[in-house]
Structures are given as structure tokens and as C-alpha cells.
Write a protein that holds these residues in place. Structure first.
Motif, mmCIF file in Angstrom:
data_model
loop_
_atom_site.group_PDB
_atom_site.id
_atom_site.type_symbol
_atom_site.label_atom_id
_atom_site.label_comp_id
_atom_site.label_asym_id
_atom_site.label_seq_id
_atom_site.Cartn_x
_atom_site.Cartn_y
_atom_site.Cartn_z
ATOM 1 N N THR A 216 34.801 105.077 18.555
ATOM 2 C CA THR A 216 34.446 105.012 17.236
ATOM 3 C C THR A 216 33.868 106.033 16.457
ATOM 4 O OG1 THR A 216 33.710 102.701 18.136
ATOM 5 C CG2 THR A 216 32.537 103.156 16.070
ATOM 6 N N MET A 217 33.308 106.938 17.141
ATOM 7 C CA MET A 217 32.904 108.237 16.320
ATOM 8 C C MET A 217 34.051 108.775 15.579
ATOM 9 S SD MET A 217 30.210 109.920 19.282
ATOM 10 C CE MET A 217 28.802 108.927 20.234
ATOM 11 N N ALA A 218 35.159 108.789 16.192
ATOM 12 C CA ALA A 218 36.294 109.285 15.728
ATOM 13 C C ALA A 218 37.219 108.368 14.826
ATOM 14 C CB ALA A 218 37.081 109.918 16.766
ATOM 15 N N GLY A 219 36.519 107.137 14.708
ATOM 16 C CA GLY A 219 37.340 105.982 13.760
ATOM 17 C C GLY A 219 38.355 105.341 14.471
ATOM 18 N N ILE A 220 38.371 105.305 15.970
ATOM 19 C CA ILE A 220 39.401 104.807 16.734
ATOM 20 C C ILE A 220 39.007 103.686 17.533
ATOM 21 C CG2 ILE A 220 41.031 105.166 18.564
ATOM 22 C CD1 ILE A 220 40.801 108.172 17.907
ATOM 23 N N GLN A 221 39.469 102.419 17.242
ATOM 24 C CA GLN A 221 39.195 101.158 18.244
ATOM 25 C C GLN A 221 40.008 101.419 19.590
ATOM 26 O OE1 GLN A 221 36.896 99.001 16.964
ATOM 27 N NE2 GLN A 221 36.942 100.624 15.200
ATOM 28 N N ILE A 222 39.163 101.361 20.570
ATOM 29 C CA ILE A 222 39.566 101.402 21.968
ATOM 30 C C ILE A 222 39.177 100.199 22.811
ATOM 31 C CG2 ILE A 222 39.615 102.698 24.279
ATOM 32 C CD1 ILE A 222 38.639 105.252 22.582
ATOM 33 N N PRO A 223 40.200 99.293 23.246
ATOM 34 C CA PRO A 223 39.966 98.012 23.807
ATOM 35 C C PRO A 223 39.242 98.176 25.190
ATOM 36 C CG PRO A 223 42.182 98.390 23.686
ATOM 37 C CD PRO A 223 41.470 99.589 22.892
ATOM 38 N N VAL A 224 38.110 98.895 25.523
ATOM 39 C CA VAL A 224 37.572 99.061 26.824
ATOM 40 C C VAL A 224 36.116 98.540 26.476
ATOM 41 C CG1 VAL A 224 36.340 100.662 28.492
ATOM 42 C CG2 VAL A 224 38.791 100.989 27.463
#
Length: 385
Positions: A216-224
């Protein structure tokens, strides 16, 4: 070296088994300017240090079996390669099926494993009962057993990698919490921490249960999703033989293995809510204890030696995520869904291959990319505990 450098060629976030293995394998390949960051006061005290320490070949998908086939021999060679004993105890995993659905799945899984060269045995209910005289498994209808499965000391693996990496020049810092990631022009620029800011063009997110927050800090959604799992150990139980296997009552997600002279016992709470709480749920521990006693009456006479909780890092298909994201230079090695410790050695090597060669060579994990979730290419793992 306890000071934060002003810049690094690669910043690895997360000092558990993934981050430590990646740092070691990158340094082994000649990368010089590596920074490994761990927010806790000691390496491997996040998800890695709170796991049950199990390692196994018994999985239900080809890619997970192949990861084990590459990773477990690395653990066997660990002392020879890194000079660190990791207490690999080959007690075998014995998975027990008590319903026809699991029995059928076990048959498929053993056929797959055997085809790939893994010598897992399929057992009848009677064979299960014969091997586990201390347990009540009247309802067992099948089992699977692999003698090379077993337990390993997580801390020894992590510190073996960290110490070797530091000798090769890796700067490895504890108490270093990442607070932000700066992205500019679609690529990584710098990493902010509580100790200061580091300029970098490459970040490896090996943050385990916390990897989605870092994304999220880099603007990326990671489904973890972080999911609590807890376990406890008993005082010495002289009745339990030294060769007692790592037993999993599959339908109940209940497991037992020897820990010292006693037992380690755990069970998955199917109603657990996602979150970062690592306190022991005392109410569920009672449920776990009662269920454990039903299967092994001997436990009723035991006393608790210790208990703790840790976090699984769960993806929608219970498989990890390797490689690139939409932000250039922001890479992932996360989402192992409870299987990270055993696949950590090979995963760090795979990330070194991807970073330096542009491809995964040791095991083809290219299908386990972040894009698969948006594209509907999920690969479901059945053998999750």
C-alpha cells in the motif's frame, strides 16, 4: 554496522526466512550493496519464528511439490554449506483422512507426488491405527506418510543465512521499521524507515503477513491477508516414542509433533477473523485442548509448557506471489499461506535468479505472479493446515 546507509542497490524488507535467504543468495551471486531491514528486535521473530517448524513434500499441486523438492534438500545441506546446524528431524508427516472427500484427494495427491519422484505412501485406516497406538483414530479411513518430512529449527535457518550474508557484506539491521516507499515516474525511488531514508531503485517485499501494508505504501494492492494461528507445547511425556511422526488430523486441521521430550499441538480456528493480533485466544485454546484430548487421551495428563500465536500470510489460492508488480523495481516474495518456512530457502534463491537473470531457473514459478489474481489464473492448494 548498525547505521542506515544513504543508498542501496537492493532493499529487502522483512528479516524472516524469505528476506534472509534472498539476501544470502544475492550476495553469493556477487551483489554488493544489499540492505536487509527487520522491524523486530531480532531476525526471524515475526511469522518465521512463530511457526511450527514443519517441512514437507506432501502438497497437492505440482508447483508446491517442486518447491519442496528444491527447498528441503537445501535444508539437508544447510550445515555443510553454511556451517549452521538446523536440527532437521525426519520424523515423517502422517496426514489422516476421516471422510471420503479427503480420502479421494489424498489418493490424487500421492499419485501426483509419486509421479514427480516423491516417495509418499498411501495408508489404509488400519495402517494408520497401527502406526499411532497412542491415538484414537477409529474413524480413520486413509492416511499418507512421507519419511523425509519432518521438523527444522526456524531460528537456526534464519540466522544461518543472516550471518553468512553479513560476512559477504550485506548490511542487516533490526529495529528498522519501514514507514513509507517513494515512487516516482512509475518506479521505486526510496524507502523511508524509523532510522532514516534510503535511496534505492529496487525493493524486495518479503514482509510476510505485513506485505500488503508495505504494498500500500507503494500504491500496490497485494491480496495477502494476515490470519492468526496458535499452538502450545506440553511438559515431557515419556509415553510418546522418539519416532512419533508429525500427525495431522486433516478434517479438523489439528496437528501434533514432538517438541523436545513433549509435544507441540496446534489447530486452525476456522472462524478466525483476519488481523494482526498475535495474542493467544484462550477460549480457542480450550477448544484445541479438548479436541486434542479426544484424539490422544494421554494429553489429559499433560501440563502446558508454553503457548504462542503467529500469523499466516494467506492468499486467495494458498500459493505464494513471486516477482514483479506494476511499479518498476518493486518485487514480491510473499503470500506463502503457512508454507513459507519450508519453501524459504529455495524462494530466496529464486528471487536472486529473477533479479539477476530475469527468470526463475531452479523451479518455474512464473505462473505464481501477482497478475494471476486479476486474470483469474488461481491454482488452489488442498493441503493447507
Amino acid at each position: 554496522m548498525n547505521t542506515l546507509p544513504k543508498s542501496a542497490d537492493i532493499v529487502i524488507i522483512g528479516g524472516g526466512v524469505m528476506g534472509a535467504s534472498a539476501a544470502y543468495h544475492l550476495a553469493k551471486r556477487g551483489v554488493k550493496n544489499i540492505l536487509l531491514l527487520e522491524k523486530e528486535s531480532h531476525f526471524g521473530t515475526g511469522a518465521t519464528g512463530r511457526c511450527a517448524g514443519g517441512v514437507r513434500y506432501q502438497f497437492s499441486t505440482e508447483v508446491n511439490v517442486k518447491l519442496s523438492m528444491a527447498s528441503l534438500p537445501m535444508i539437508e545441506r544447510f550445515k555443510e554449506e553454511l556451517g549452521q546446524d538446523v536440527s532437521y528431524r525426519k520424523c515423517g508427516y502422517l496426514l489422516v483422512a476421516t471422510n471420503e472427500k479427503d480420502e479421494q484427494e489424498f489418493k490424487w495427491n500421492v499419485a501426483l507426488q509419486n509421479r514427480l519422484g516423491v516417495q509418499t505412501e498411501l495408508l489404509s485406516g488400519d495402517e494408520v491405527r497401527k502406526r499411532l497406538p497412542l491415538m484414537r483414530f477409529d474413524d480413520a479411513i486413509a492416511g499418507t506418510f512421507n519419511q523425509k518430512d519432518g521438523t527444522v529449527d526456524p531460528n537456526s535457518v534464519v540466522m544461518g543465512y543472516v550471518n553468512a550474508a553479513q560476512k559477504m557484506g550485506v548490511i542487516a539491521l533490526t529495529g528498522a521499521e519501514v514507514t513509507g516507499v517513494t515512487v516516482g515516474g512509475g518506479e521505486v525511488r526510496e524507502v523511508q524507515t524509523n532510522l532514516g531514508t534510503v535511496e534505492t531503485r529496487m525493493v524486495l517485499n518479503a514482509g510476510g503477513p505485513w506485505s500488503s501494508l508495505i504494498g500500500t505504501m507503494a500504491g500496490i494492492q497485494i491480496p495477502v491477508t494476515p490470519l492468526r494461528r496458535q499452538m502450545f507445547t506440553t511438559n515431557p511425556l515419556k509415553e510418546v516414542p522418539e519416532d512419533f511422526p508429525f500427525v495431522i488430523d486433516f478434517a479438523k486441521s489439528l496437528y501434533y509433533h514432538r517438541e523436545g521430550e513433549g509435544l507441540l499441538i496446534g489447530m486452525s480456528n476456522q472462524n478466525e477473523k483476519p488481523g494482526f493480533d498475535q495474542n493467544v485466544d484462550e477460549d480457542f485454546e480450550l477448544v484445541n485442548l479438548e479436541t486434542a484430548i479426544e484424539r490422544m487421551p494421554l494429553i489429559e495428563r499433560a501440563s502446558r509448557a508454553s503457548h504462542w500465536a503467529g500469523l499466516y500470510e494467506v492468499t486467495p489460492d494458498a500459493h505464494p506471489i513471486y516477482g514483479a508488480t506494476e511499479v518498476k523495481g518493486f518485487l514480491l516474495c510473499t503470500g506463502f499461506s503457512g508454507h513459507g518456512f519450508m519453501h524459504g530457502p529455495i524462494s530466496g534463491k529464486l528471487m536472486s535468479e529473477y533479479i539477476l537473470d530475469g527468470k526463475f531457473s531452479s523451479v518455474d514459478v512464473s505462473m505464481l505472479d501477482l497478475k494471476r489474481f486479476a486474470e483469474g489464473r488461481l491454482i488452489k492448494e488442498y493441503n493447507v493446515v
